[in-house]
Scaffold this active site. Structure first.
Site, PDB file in Angstrom:
ATOM      1  N   ARG A  18       0.802  -1.228   0.000  1.00 36.20           N
ATOM      2  CA  ARG A  18       0.000   0.000   0.000  1.00 36.20           C
ATOM      3  C   ARG A  18       0.832   1.273   0.000  1.00 36.20           C
ATOM      4  O   ARG A  18       0.333   2.349  -0.324  1.00 36.20           O
ATOM      5  CB  ARG A  18      -1.001  -0.051   1.156  1.00 36.20           C
ATOM      6  CG  ARG A  18      -2.138  -1.008   0.845  1.00 36.20           C
ATOM      7  CD  ARG A  18      -2.903  -1.428   2.078  1.00 36.20           C
ATOM      8  NE  ARG A  18      -2.380  -2.645   2.668  1.00 36.20           N
ATOM      9  CZ  ARG A  18      -2.605  -3.036   3.908  1.00 36.20           C
ATOM     10  NH1 ARG A  18      -3.343  -2.302   4.701  1.00 36.20           N
ATOM     11  NH2 ARG A  18      -2.090  -4.170   4.361  1.00 36.20           N
ATOM     12  N   GLU A  33       2.448  -7.628  12.911  1.00 38.07           N
ATOM     13  CA  GLU A  33       1.364  -7.862  13.868  1.00 38.07           C
ATOM     14  C   GLU A  33       0.839  -9.296  13.694  1.00 38.07           C
ATOM     15  O   GLU A  33       0.432  -9.937  14.632  1.00 38.07           O
ATOM     16  CB  GLU A  33       0.241  -6.848  13.605  1.00 38.07           C
ATOM     17  CG  GLU A  33      -0.869  -6.856  14.636  1.00 38.07           C
ATOM     18  CD  GLU A  33      -2.018  -5.929  14.255  1.00 38.07           C
ATOM     19  OE1 GLU A  33      -2.008  -5.387  13.130  1.00 38.07           O
ATOM     20  OE2 GLU A  33      -2.927  -5.785  15.081  1.00 38.07           O
TER      21      GLU A  33
HETATM   22  O1  LIG Z   1       3.988  -1.880  11.573  1.00 41.77           O
HETATM   23  P1  LIG Z   1       3.904  -3.313  11.166  1.00 41.77           P
HETATM   24  O2  LIG Z   1       3.502  -4.225  12.292  1.00 41.77           O
HETATM   25  O3  LIG Z   1       5.167  -3.796  10.526  1.00 41.77           O
HETATM   26  O4  LIG Z   1       2.746  -3.476  10.106  1.00 41.77           O
HETATM   27  C1  LIG Z   1       2.489  -2.524   9.084  1.00 41.77           C
HETATM   28  C2  LIG Z   1       2.496  -3.177   7.726  1.00 41.77           C
HETATM   29  O5  LIG Z   1       1.464  -4.165   7.651  1.00 41.77           O
HETATM   30  C3  LIG Z   1       0.716  -3.945   6.464  1.00 41.77           C
HETATM   31  O6  LIG Z   1       1.265  -4.555   5.354  1.00 41.77           O
HETATM   32  P2  LIG Z   1       1.272  -6.145   5.190  1.00 41.77           P
HETATM   33  O7  LIG Z   1       2.499  -6.691   5.804  1.00 41.77           O
HETATM   34  O8  LIG Z   1      -0.026  -6.674   5.652  1.00 41.77           O
HETATM   35  O9  LIG Z   1       1.480  -6.322   3.640  1.00 41.77           O
HETATM   36  P3  LIG Z   1       0.578  -5.950   2.376  1.00 41.77           P
HETATM   37  O10 LIG Z   1       0.492  -4.450   2.326  1.00 41.77           O
HETATM   38  O11 LIG Z   1       1.351  -6.503   1.225  1.00 41.77           O
HETATM   39  O12 LIG Z   1      -0.754  -6.592   2.567  1.00 41.77           O
HETATM   40  C4  LIG Z   1       0.780  -2.455   6.285  1.00 41.77           C
HETATM   41  O13 LIG Z   1       0.470  -2.070   4.962  1.00 41.77           O
HETATM   42  C5  LIG Z   1       2.187  -2.143   6.667  1.00 41.77           C
HETATM   43  O14 LIG Z   1       3.076  -2.298   5.580  1.00 41.77           O
HETATM   44  N1  LIG Z   2      -4.895  -3.631  11.660  1.00 40.54           N
HETATM   45  C1  LIG Z   2      -4.325  -3.495  10.458  1.00 40.54           C
HETATM   46  N2  LIG Z   2      -5.012  -2.993   9.417  1.00 40.54           N
HETATM   47  C2  LIG Z   2      -4.423  -2.857   8.199  1.00 40.54           C
HETATM   48  N3  LIG Z   2      -3.156  -3.196   7.952  1.00 40.54           N
HETATM   49  C3  LIG Z   2      -2.446  -3.684   8.968  1.00 40.54           C
HETATM   50  N4  LIG Z   2      -1.152  -4.076   9.039  1.00 40.54           N
HETATM   51  C4  LIG Z   2      -0.928  -4.512  10.285  1.00 40.54           C
HETATM   52  N5  LIG Z   2      -2.019  -4.369  11.046  1.00 40.54           N
HETATM   53  C5  LIG Z   2      -2.982  -3.866  10.250  1.00 40.54           C
END
Ligand SMILES: O=P(O)(O)OC[C@H]1O[C@H](OP(=O)(O)OP(=O)(O)O)[C@H](O)[C@@H]1O
Ligand SMILES: Nc1ncnc2[nH]cnc12
Length: 260
Positions: free
Chosen positions: A147, A184
């Site tokens: 994102r 997370e």
């Molecule tokens: O602060 P953190 O605990 O590291 O989490 C934040 C990250 O988690 C989500 O991405 P995700 O890893 O779900 O990947 P995606 O955007 O490819 O779905 C979000 O877009 C951040 O990049």
């Molecule tokens: N709660 C949440 N919503 C969207 N993206 C995330 N990445 C990690 N935690 C998330």
């Protein structure tokens, strides 16, 4: 884990003078996530009942905004400064949908796809970042997959910086350096092309959301390993309960919306 909706524009940065949204620094409580969001087409709206406007639903799509004239945009800013609040941030918060129990039970997923449907809220999001970073001599906007790839490129173009993708493993075709990190809900690895940045460059790291801070810290480590100065990290949303900000240490973090 539960994340009720709150709203904030905040930074732990002492390196930038607060301007625009950061000066507003508003924090508003939201209603229950099951209450549908309704945004007035005749924005700017008045704020007294803002709590109910900030409710977000997993089932009610956000209305796409009508086109907004330059005059209306100026009016938004004027009202924002009069109230000490930035109405653009209120609209952005309203446009983010929360989906409970995705991708697994207990996670309140902050869904920015509804923000992208609201043409004004999406533009305001980009504008707020551009207003903050346009005169900061930033040569690299590093966007985190997936994102960060949505918000990073328009910011990079507007401030005259290059865009560097920070990708999931085995996606980049050239030589890479990589960093592992925890999330997370799981673990992951981040990669960056060797040669995409040069030592001494000034970078802004962009993602949609900070949760535990593992992702942003991996991006910072990757850039700093090759001698890049990470000026600041910026996200649309922060989940403060997860204390990701602390994991960044002294590195400044700027966020628009706080899902508390
Ligand atoms: O602060 P953190 O605990 O590291 O989490 C934040 C990250 O988690 C989500 O991405 P995700 O890893 O779900 O990947 P995606 O955007 O490819 O779905 C979000 O877009 C951040 O990049
Ligand atoms: N709660 C949440 N919503 C969207 N993206 C995330 N990445 C990690 N935690 C998330």
């Amino acid at each position: 884990m539960t994340h009720k909706t709150a709203l904030l524009c905040s930074t732990n940065s002492s390196s930038f003078s607060p301007t625009g949204a950061s000066a507003a620094a508003i924090r508003l409580r939201a209603g229950a996530p099951s209450t549908p969001t309704r945004i007035s087409a005749s924005f700017p709206l008045q704020l007294p009942s803002i709590s109910s406007h900030l409710s977000r639903s997993a089932t009610s799509p956000i209305r796409s905004s009508a086109s907004h004239s330059v005059g209306e945009e100026e009016e938004d800013r004027e009202m924002a400064s009069e109230d000490g609040q930035d109405l653009r941030i209120a609209r952005i918060a309203s446009a983010i949908r929360v989906i409970p129990n995705f991708p697994k039970p207990g996670i309140m997923f902050q869904d920015i796809t509804t923000l992208l449907l609201d043409t004004k809220a999406f533009k305001d999001t980009i504008d707020l970042f551009v207003e903050r970073y346009k005169d900061k001599n930033i040569s690299v906007v590093a966007g985190i997959e997936a994102r960060g790839f949505i918000f990073g490129p328009p910011i990079a173009l507007a401030i005259g910086a290059k865009f560097v993708p920070m990708r999931k493993p085995n996606k980049l075709p050239g030589e890479v350096i990589s960093e592992e990190y925890s999330l997370e809900y799981g673990t992951d690895k981040m990669e960056m092309h060797v040669g995409a940045v040069e030592a001494g460059e000034r970078a802004l790291v962009i993602d949609d959301l900070i949760a535990t801070g593992g992702t942003l810290s991996a991006a910072i480590r990757l850039l700093e390993r090759v001698g890049v100065e990470v000026v600041e990290c910026a996200c649309v949303i922060e989940l403060p309960e997860l204390k990701g900000r602390e994991r960044l240490g002294d590195k400044p973090l700027f966020v628009l919306v706080n899902a508390a």
